[in-house]
Design an enzyme around this catalytic site. Sequence first.
Site, PDB file in Angstrom:
ATOM      1  N   GLY A 111      52.936 -45.437 -58.813  1.00  0.00           N
ATOM      2  CA  GLY A 111      53.638 -46.696 -58.550  1.00  0.00           C
ATOM      3  C   GLY A 111      52.895 -47.917 -59.089  1.00  0.00           C
ATOM      4  O   GLY A 111      53.514 -48.936 -59.392  1.00  0.00           O
ATOM      5  N   GLU A 130      54.014 -48.120 -62.531  1.00  0.00           N
ATOM      6  CA  GLU A 130      55.441 -48.485 -62.547  1.00  0.00           C
ATOM      7  C   GLU A 130      55.622 -49.988 -62.318  1.00  0.00           C
ATOM      8  O   GLU A 130      56.494 -50.615 -62.909  1.00  0.00           O
ATOM      9  CB  GLU A 130      56.204 -47.660 -61.504  1.00  0.00           C
ATOM     10  N   GLU A 133      52.472 -38.107 -60.819  1.00  0.00           N
ATOM     11  CA  GLU A 133      53.303 -37.577 -59.728  1.00  0.00           C
ATOM     12  C   GLU A 133      53.530 -36.080 -59.824  1.00  0.00           C
ATOM     13  O   GLU A 133      53.608 -35.381 -58.810  1.00  0.00           O
ATOM     14  CB  GLU A 133      54.662 -38.302 -59.696  1.00  0.00           C
ATOM     15  N   ALA A 142      52.845 -46.481 -54.259  1.00  0.00           N
ATOM     16  CA  ALA A 142      53.469 -46.331 -52.936  1.00  0.00           C
ATOM     17  C   ALA A 142      52.405 -45.993 -51.886  1.00  0.00           C
ATOM     18  O   ALA A 142      51.387 -45.386 -52.201  1.00  0.00           O
ATOM     19  CB  ALA A 142      54.516 -45.235 -52.999  1.00  0.00           C
TER      20      ALA A 142
END
Length: 707
Positions: free
Chosen positions: A107, A110, A130, A66
């Site tokens: 991310g 992910e 995170e 992100a």
Amino acid sequence: MTNGNAAVLYRQSGAVGVIMINNPPVNTLAKQVRLSIAELISLTQSDQAIKAIVISGVGRNFCGGADIREFNTPDRQVRPMTRHLMNIVEDCEKPIVAAIHGPTLGGGLELALGCHYRIVDAGAQLGLPEVHRGVVPGAGGTQRLPRLVGFRKGLEMVTSGTPVDAATALEIGLVDKVVADVDLVEAAIAYATKLIEQRMPVRRTSDIDIDVDTVEGEVTVAGLRAALEKSARGMQAPFRCLESVANTLTMSFEDGWAREAEISEVAVASDESRSLVHAFFAERQTSKIPDIPADTTRRGIEKVAILGAGTMGGGIAMAFANAGMHVTVIESSQENLGRGLSRIEENYDATRKRGRLSDAEMADRISCIHGAVEMSAVAEADLVIEAVFEEMDVKKTVFAELDRLAKSGAILATNTSTLDVDEIAAVTKRPEDVLGLHFFSPANVMTLLEIVRAEKTSPDVIATVLDLCKKIGKTGVVVGVCDGFVGNRMLAPYFRQADFLVEEGALPQDVDRVIEEFGFRMGPFRVYDLAGLDISWAIEKRRAKTRPTEERFSPLLERICALGRHGQKTGAGWYAYEGGRKAIPDPIIETMLADRSAEMGINRRDISDEEILQRCVYSLINEGSRILEEDLAIRSSDVDVIWLHGYGFPRWRGGPMFYADTVGLSEVVATLDRFHAEWGDKWAPTALLRELAEAGSTFKEWDKTRG
Ligand SMILES: NC(=O)c1ccc[n+]([C@@H]2O[C@H](COP(=O)([O-])OP(=O)(O)OC[C@H]3O[C@@H](n4cnc5c(N)ncnc54)[C@H](O)[C@@H]3O)[C@@H](O)[C@H]2O)c1
């Protein structure tokens, strides 16, 4: 098909569509990248000539996750949001291969989990860190990772945030193939071509069944929760991560995914997350010094000499050797040198025995450390660090000698913890080359380095030392000259409050419990016992000579020392130890405290946990703000970094000054006013605190005015 938007490139190679994320510097999933990937996947789905897809990244990594710049902006909400993108990728009906290189964290991983196959460069790092920012992976990571690598491993990776290397990733089934020394994208195209030839189907991570049954999984969860209750006491993010991964045991992928988003949103808005993000940026800020431009010419540091091979000199030498730098340690006699070098060797050997250092690494490090007994050995050094006895006369003699022997342009540093660096610099003809380098003990372990900028220290000396910190793995914070510099100066009123509290009615174990529940690794009385009460008492005696009489110190230290209770090393101090390390409350101390209170005419009272916490922590805040007023630290965030790295302040509270912001400065000032009325001038809030509180401002805002 043409190239996509510049932030994402597209080309075709045989029957393989190649999507390249091209969003420097780290390929974040900014709005335009998400939109382009989604569009390209939709186009390739309907393109009959394309049978498989590769997603990779241009530049130094696959995908940086992100985009931080989009946080709290409407762009973050533009669909597909990051978490939707992973589903679009996974739902594609043609096999998608992620070609992964570089740090692939958060991310980025992910996205790779949303792909159907993963091929990885041998140098890649993969993880979901995170939790270190106080948040929870929010783009399917908590649901897909345990399905792919197994419940236990996935749970551990998400709650610890620790990444794995490529070899481990292959071993645990996180990736399908590791390649080295080849063109990764070409290797991924070849891999995808093979999938086409073998008619391999799409392989959706969300379809995989969790590999443990509910009961077995819940036992694992309960075990980890119990462990986290000790190691992550007071924090929430590790427990949120735990909860979200645990949902894979009882929920469908869709339900777990929806719940993950809710948990993630709460975490993003938490004080804990804000504090951890503050800590992260605060650390990056310390090397920016307003009056020292970034392009200041640095001095070259190749050769380092250390004076004194005692506790600090030995540790400092190890810090340099650990970074592969050669150092010469100079002692006053062969005997002292031999003792110092043996201690260094013993320290390394203890690390080796714990399996944290190989024989070869130990030999390498020891070979970086050379000994000498003649002061003339400093002649070649670019940097000399003095770590001899803490006595002004001794330091002055040493610096006069250094002035005579060190080469021109050498940086001359003192590791003093309490003495006036300006006074030391003044005995040389080159005070511009002199500064304080206040390492913390054990110097080979502690990451904090207070860089004491004396009145005449040259800017290029500071710039050089700040660079050097990065090389030897230290976090350097520039501070001014005062008794105790920033960290120890703030520590003094904190300990004074701890002493007062036990005279008024609290017990050491009460104070320690409250401070440890707040998140410090150790309360003040356990710290006393670990550091040695004899040492604290010696410092108090020395300071008593120069301090105003109203800053009285409790005679309790002296009385405990008189019983031969010097702390853990003598088996007793504020606590009893009974041969181990466990601090056991001791009735002897309770009696001693009761006697002391009676002697002072104090009626011992119950002191609430809130009062204990406020008196200890607000004394830090007030002293910190006084230090800022006196211009002895550049920013409040620098004070925070000192406390995070040198004193075990809980990182997830951001540091004392950020914690004050979190509480609200007007509330802090109101409490200080109350304490002031009750206990006198020491508690008067500083003008800076009052001014910021009245303006409804924060230390963080104030920092912006400091450049
Ligand atoms: N111990 C700590 O926790 C700590 C933390 C930060 C800073 N410091 C500071 O570091 C300095 C050293 O402290 P320490 O705890 O290592 O002391 P220490 O007593 O363990 O070591 C001092 C060493 O210096 C040697 N020495 C004395 N005069 C010398 C000379 N003229 N030339 C060469 N060697 C000489 C001594 O033989 C001794 O080995 C002090 O200024 C102290 O305030 C100590």
